[in-house]
Design a protein around this motif. Structure first.
Motif, PDB file in Angstrom:
ATOM      1  N   LEU A 152     -19.906  -4.146 -17.723  1.00 29.80           N
ATOM      2  CA  LEU A 152     -20.413  -4.773 -16.501  1.00 29.80           C
ATOM      3  C   LEU A 152     -19.304  -4.752 -15.463  1.00 29.80           C
ATOM      4  CD1 LEU A 152     -22.684  -6.334 -15.039  1.00 29.80           C
ATOM      5  CD2 LEU A 152     -21.669  -8.445 -15.921  1.00 29.80           C
ATOM      6  N   ASN A 153     -19.594  -4.166 -14.323  1.00 25.60           N
ATOM      7  CA  ASN A 153     -18.582  -4.056 -13.275  1.00 25.60           C
ATOM      8  C   ASN A 153     -19.268  -4.222 -11.923  1.00 25.60           C
ATOM      9  OD1 ASN A 153     -16.210  -3.581 -11.869  1.00 25.60           O
ATOM     10  ND2 ASN A 153     -16.436  -1.351 -11.950  1.00 25.60           N
ATOM     11  N   LYS A 165     -26.462 -13.306  -4.736  1.00 27.45           N
ATOM     12  CA  LYS A 165     -26.679 -11.873  -4.844  1.00 27.45           C
ATOM     13  C   LYS A 165     -25.614 -11.263  -5.732  1.00 27.45           C
ATOM     14  CE  LYS A 165     -27.440  -7.716  -2.049  1.00 27.45           C
ATOM     15  NZ  LYS A 165     -27.461  -7.146  -0.672  1.00 27.45           N
ATOM     16  N   ALA A 166     -26.018 -10.327  -6.578  1.00 28.82           N
ATOM     17  CA  ALA A 166     -25.089  -9.620  -7.467  1.00 28.82           C
ATOM     18  C   ALA A 166     -25.393  -8.133  -7.415  1.00 28.82           C
ATOM     19  CB  ALA A 166     -25.207 -10.133  -8.896  1.00 28.82           C
ATOM     20  N   ASP A 167     -24.346  -7.334  -7.249  1.00 30.72           N
ATOM     21  CA  ASP A 167     -24.445  -5.875  -7.275  1.00 30.72           C
ATOM     22  C   ASP A 167     -23.444  -5.360  -8.295  1.00 30.72           C
ATOM     23  OD1 ASP A 167     -26.391  -5.166  -5.171  1.00 30.72           O
ATOM     24  OD2 ASP A 167     -24.954  -6.174  -3.860  1.00 30.72           O
ATOM     25  N   ALA A 168     -23.941  -4.649  -9.305  1.00 32.64           N
ATOM     26  CA  ALA A 168     -23.039  -4.209 -10.368  1.00 32.64           C
ATOM     27  C   ALA A 168     -23.605  -2.976 -11.063  1.00 32.64           C
ATOM     28  CB  ALA A 168     -22.830  -5.334 -11.381  1.00 32.64           C
ATOM     29  N   GLN A 169     -22.774  -2.415 -11.922  1.00 29.65           N
ATOM     30  CA  GLN A 169     -23.182  -1.389 -12.871  1.00 29.65           C
ATOM     31  C   GLN A 169     -23.112  -2.008 -14.258  1.00 29.65           C
ATOM     32  OE1 GLN A 169     -24.181   1.927 -12.392  1.00 29.65           O
ATOM     33  NE2 GLN A 169     -24.307   1.376 -10.220  1.00 29.65           N
ATOM     34  N   ASN A 170     -24.127  -1.761 -15.071  1.00 33.64           N
ATOM     35  CA  ASN A 170     -24.225  -2.472 -16.346  1.00 33.64           C
ATOM     36  C   ASN A 170     -24.755  -1.558 -17.451  1.00 33.64           C
ATOM     37  OD1 ASN A 170     -24.469  -5.039 -18.020  1.00 33.64           O
ATOM     38  ND2 ASN A 170     -26.580  -4.294 -18.040  1.00 33.64           N
ATOM     39  N   ASN A 171     -24.219  -1.785 -18.648  1.00 34.12           N
ATOM     40  CA  ASN A 171     -24.763  -1.185 -19.863  1.00 34.12           C
ATOM     41  C   ASN A 171     -24.585  -2.205 -20.981  1.00 34.12           C
ATOM     42  OD1 ASN A 171     -25.570   0.295 -22.066  1.00 34.12           O
ATOM     43  ND2 ASN A 171     -24.360   2.107 -21.572  1.00 34.12           N
ATOM     44  N   GLY A 172     -25.671  -2.754 -21.468  1.00 37.09           N
ATOM     45  CA  GLY A 172     -25.585  -3.784 -22.492  1.00 37.09           C
ATOM     46  C   GLY A 172     -25.132  -3.262 -23.840  1.00 37.09           C
ATOM     47  N   PHE A 173     -25.381  -1.986 -24.117  1.00 38.76           N
ATOM     48  CA  PHE A 173     -24.943  -1.428 -25.399  1.00 38.76           C
ATOM     49  C   PHE A 173     -24.763   0.074 -25.265  1.00 38.76           C
ATOM     50  CE2 PHE A 173     -25.585   0.606 -29.487  1.00 38.76           C
ATOM     51  CZ  PHE A 173     -24.730  -0.123 -30.306  1.00 38.76           C
ATOM     52  N   ASN A 214     -26.155   1.734 -15.559  1.00 38.01           N
ATOM     53  CA  ASN A 214     -27.244   1.756 -14.595  1.00 38.01           C
ATOM     54  C   ASN A 214     -27.026   0.651 -13.572  1.00 38.01           C
ATOM     55  OD1 ASN A 214     -28.823   3.878 -15.759  1.00 38.01           O
ATOM     56  ND2 ASN A 214     -29.503   2.436 -17.343  1.00 38.01           N
ATOM     57  N   PRO A 215     -27.643   0.760 -12.405  1.00 39.10           N
ATOM     58  CA  PRO A 215     -27.519  -0.321 -11.418  1.00 39.10           C
ATOM     59  C   PRO A 215     -28.046  -1.643 -11.966  1.00 39.10           C
ATOM     60  CG  PRO A 215     -28.435   1.656 -10.405  1.00 39.10           C
ATOM     61  CD  PRO A 215     -28.419   1.902 -11.883  1.00 39.10           C
ATOM     62  N   TYR A 216     -27.357  -2.712 -11.595  1.00 42.95           N
ATOM     63  CA  TYR A 216     -27.723  -4.066 -12.020  1.00 42.95           C
ATOM     64  C   TYR A 216     -27.663  -4.932 -10.766  1.00 42.95           C
ATOM     65  CZ  TYR A 216     -27.626  -8.375 -14.830  1.00 42.95           C
ATOM     66  OH  TYR A 216     -27.899  -9.596 -15.389  1.00 42.95           O
ATOM     67  N   GLU A 217     -28.822  -5.201 -10.175  1.00 43.25           N
ATOM     68  CA  GLU A 217     -28.881  -5.904  -8.897  1.00 43.25           C
ATOM     69  C   GLU A 217     -29.777  -7.136  -9.018  1.00 43.25           C
ATOM     70  OE1 GLU A 217     -30.255  -3.055  -6.085  1.00 43.25           O
ATOM     71  OE2 GLU A 217     -28.596  -1.651  -6.438  1.00 43.25           O
ATOM     72  N   LEU A 218     -29.257  -8.262  -8.549  1.00 38.17           N
ATOM     73  CA  LEU A 218     -29.991  -9.517  -8.582  1.00 38.17           C
ATOM     74  C   LEU A 218     -29.884 -10.200  -7.229  1.00 38.17           C
ATOM     75  CD1 LEU A 218     -28.603 -11.000 -11.945  1.00 38.17           C
ATOM     76  CD2 LEU A 218     -30.744  -9.757 -11.649  1.00 38.17           C
ATOM     77  N   SER A 219     -30.955 -10.851  -6.805  1.00 40.97           N
ATOM     78  CA  SER A 219     -30.907 -11.641  -5.574  1.00 40.97           C
ATOM     79  C   SER A 219     -31.888 -12.800  -5.690  1.00 40.97           C
ATOM     80  CB  SER A 219     -31.240 -10.788  -4.347  1.00 40.97           C
ATOM     81  OG  SER A 219     -32.581 -10.353  -4.375  1.00 40.97           O
ATOM     82  N   LEU A 220     -31.505 -13.911  -5.083  1.00 42.03           N
ATOM     83  CA  LEU A 220     -32.346 -15.105  -5.094  1.00 42.03           C
ATOM     84  C   LEU A 220     -32.163 -15.864  -3.792  1.00 42.03           C
ATOM     85  CD1 LEU A 220     -34.161 -17.268  -6.499  1.00 42.03           C
ATOM     86  CD2 LEU A 220     -32.047 -18.296  -7.359  1.00 42.03           C
TER      87      LEU A 220
END
Length: 252
Positions: free
Chosen positions: A21-22, A57-65, A87-93
């Motif tokens: 996660l970055n 808001k979160a913008d990251a690259q992620n691979n859980g496994f 893969n892209p990992y984007e969250l917003s609320l």
């Protein structure tokens, strides 16, 4: 980036994987309120009106496994190369809340608290190459009443509900539903006049909907409803001017 072992296919080689996660996250929040106290003889009433706003808001690259080469557990050789993919990992609320609270005090004998709140939210996520979004609104409340007697005994009862939108998605890519809670508490407070102490006995029943738990693979999922109920006893004792003690017991 974290590398971990998750088992062995024989007595020597350990199977390994990595999680990655970055990125960065930002949270902005503001809470403003106005209050006014009115006094009418033996009645003291305080009204509070509030408005809060939260944006995260979160913008990251992620691979859980991901896969990592096996390693000899007894003669390990570190530094084996492996490729990290993500893969892209984007969250917003976005969440806006409006609330009103009223505190009623009659001659320090009858205490009543009433609160109402309305929340509106807009949640979006892009996880595992899948878009997920949800929006809505929810009303919650809290209410309590306490009676103070000349003997120092004060029975009370309170009921409250809660609501909290959750970011993220489960392993199947489904966005998390908002967390909801409801609690009922009945109790008795005692402040004896013949000693410097206070005692509190409470019975509570808390129900939580859409709470996140970890499954057997340590992946968070929402599995229905959970309930927590029990009894709590707490005392604060002032033994002398330099010695005090607190004793508590909880049964869940």
């Amino acid at each position: 980036l974290g590398v971990f072992a998750f088992g062995s296919n024989n007595d020597r080689l350990a199977n390994r994987g990595y999680s990655y996660l970055n990125g960065q996250s930002k949270v902005h929040s503001v809470d403003n309120r106005l209050s006014k106290t009115f006094v009418f003889g033996d009645i003291k009433n305080t009204v509070m009106l509030g408005l809060d706003y939260k944006r995260s808001k979160a913008d990251a690259q992620n691979n859980g496994f991901g896969g990592v080469p096996q390693i000899d557990m007894f003669e390990p050789v570190y530094g084996a190369p492996f490729t990290v993919t993500s893969n892209p990992y984007e969250l917003s609320l976005k969440q806006q809340g409006v609330y009103i609270f009223n505190k009623f005090d009659w001659n320090d004998t009858v205490l009543i608290n009433l609160g109402l709140r309305n929340d509106n939210y807009d949640r979006r996520s892009y996880i595992g190459l899948a878009n997920n979004s949800a929006n809505g609104s929810k009303n919650t409340h809290n209410a309590s009443i306490m009676l103070r007697t000349a003997l120092g005994i004060s029975p009370y009862v309170s009921h409250s509900t809660s609501f909290n939108p959750l970011l993220g998605a489960d392993a199947a890519g489904n966005g998390y539903k908002p967390f909801e809670g409801e609690q009922l508490e009945v109790g008795l407070k005692y402040e004896p006049t013949w000693m410097r102490a206070s005692f509190n006995l409470a019975l509570f029943d808390l129900t939580e909907k859409n709470a996140r738990i970890s499954n057997a693979s340590n992946i968070q999922t929402q599995a229905g409803e959970r309930r927590n109920k029990g009894i709590e006893l707490q005392s604060d004792l002032r033994i002398s001017d330099s010695v005090s003690a607190r004793v508590s017991y909880t049964r869940n």
